[in-house]
Design an enzyme around this catalytic site. Sequence first.
Site, PDB file in Angstrom:
ATOM      1  N   SER A 156       0.834  -1.194   0.000  1.00 41.39           N
ATOM      2  CA  SER A 156       0.000   0.000   0.000  1.00 41.39           C
ATOM      3  C   SER A 156       0.880   1.260   0.000  1.00 41.39           C
ATOM      4  O   SER A 156       1.654   1.473  -0.928  1.00 41.39           O
ATOM      5  CB  SER A 156      -0.964  -0.046   1.190  1.00 41.39           C
ATOM      6  OG  SER A 156      -1.968   0.915   1.075  1.00 41.39           O
ATOM      7  N   ASP A 250     -10.510  -3.982  -4.624  1.00 45.63           N
ATOM      8  CA  ASP A 250      -9.663  -2.960  -4.024  1.00 45.63           C
ATOM      9  C   ASP A 250      -9.751  -1.700  -4.880  1.00 45.63           C
ATOM     10  O   ASP A 250      -9.468  -1.753  -6.077  1.00 45.63           O
ATOM     11  CB  ASP A 250      -8.221  -3.477  -3.975  1.00 45.63           C
ATOM     12  CG  ASP A 250      -7.237  -2.506  -3.348  1.00 45.63           C
ATOM     13  OD1 ASP A 250      -7.613  -1.362  -3.023  1.00 45.63           O
ATOM     14  OD2 ASP A 250      -6.066  -2.898  -3.191  1.00 45.63           O
ATOM     15  N   HIS A 280      -7.764  -5.365  -0.210  1.00 43.88           N
ATOM     16  CA  HIS A 280      -6.647  -4.586   0.315  1.00 43.88           C
ATOM     17  C   HIS A 280      -6.400  -5.001   1.769  1.00 43.88           C
ATOM     18  O   HIS A 280      -7.335  -5.204   2.534  1.00 43.88           O
ATOM     19  CB  HIS A 280      -7.002  -3.099   0.254  1.00 43.88           C
ATOM     20  CG  HIS A 280      -5.839  -2.185   0.312  1.00 43.88           C
ATOM     21  ND1 HIS A 280      -5.223  -1.673  -0.811  1.00 43.88           N
ATOM     22  CD2 HIS A 280      -5.162  -1.658   1.373  1.00 43.88           C
ATOM     23  CE1 HIS A 280      -4.232  -0.869  -0.461  1.00 43.88           C
ATOM     24  NE2 HIS A 280      -4.177  -0.843   0.864  1.00 43.88           N
TER      25      HIS A 280
END
Length: 308
Positions: A156, A250, A280
Site C-alpha cells: 500500500s 480494491d 486490500h
Amino acid sequence: MALDQRASELLVFLKQAGAKSFELMDVHEFRGAVASAVGMQKPPQDVAKVHLVDIPGPGGALQARIYVPREQAPLSVVVYFHGGGWVGGGLDVVDEPCRALANRAGAIIVAPSYRLAPENKFPSAVDDAYAALTWVAQHIAPFGGNIDKLFVAGDSAGGNLAAAAALIARDRNGPKLAGQILLYPVVDAKSDYPSMQEHAEGYFLHAAALSWFWDHYLSSADDRNDPYASPIAGDLAGLPRTLIITMEYDPSRDQGEAYGAKLAAAGVDVRVARMDGLIHGTFWSSGAVPRAEELYEEMANFLRTQPG
C-alpha cells in the site's frame, strides 16, 4: 471471481464490531485501528535471528528489524516498508508477515520505520525510506546479506515508498537494486480509475480513505505531480525488474496495474499478478484470510528467480 469466503467473513465481522471507515477516524483512532491488525494474523514464525538496529535518518534515528532465516549466507535482502497510508502502521504490524516471508523466500528482510504524517509531511517518509535503503546496502553484509541481490518492497503506502526509493536510487546512482515488489501499491495521487468507483465502499479500504491519506501526507497540490510522491508520474526507464500484486476487490487495484503497464512501456521487466477474490490489507491478515499465503509465495518465487 466471487469475494473470497474468509475475506467476506472478515468484512462482516468488522461491520458487526462497529468498525468505521478510515476516513471517518481521527489520526489517533486510525493508528489504533492499524495496530489492531495483529489480531488478524497467525502466530509469528520463528526465524534464526532478529536484529534490532537504529538507522541514521535525516530526521533522527529510524528503528529497524532485520529478520534472518535459517539459510546459508549470503542471502537475498529485501528492504520492506510497511503500509498504513503514511499516517499509521509500524514494525509490530508487519512482524508476522516479515517473518513468514523471510522463511518462505530464504531471504533477509529488513523492516525500517519512517516518519509518519501528518506530523511529518512529504517528503519526510521518502527521505527516510531512501536513507534506510542506503544504510542497508552499506551495512547488511555482516548480517549475511548479498548486496548484489538487494530488493525493495512494501504494501500500500509502503509500496509507494518502495517505488519512490527505487526511483531515487536510479536518479542518484545509489544502491543497485535487483528488483522491487509492490503489494497493492498506491502510486498515483490524482488517481481516477474504474476500480475507484467499482469498489469505492464495502471492501475494507474505501476510495474516500485514499483521499484522506493523501490529504494528510502531502503539503500542497504541487506535490501530487512529484514522481517521488506519485511514482506513476515519473520517467520509469531504467528501473529494476518488478513484481506488482493487486487485489481484485480494491479501489487502488487499477492504479497498481496502470503502473505495471507504464513500467512495461518503459522497457522494465514487470509481472503484474492480480489476486482474484481478495481485498486490500490481505498481506497483514494471514490468520483471518489464509490466502495471504499466496502473496508470500508470489513474492518468494520472484525473489528466487534470477533474470536472464
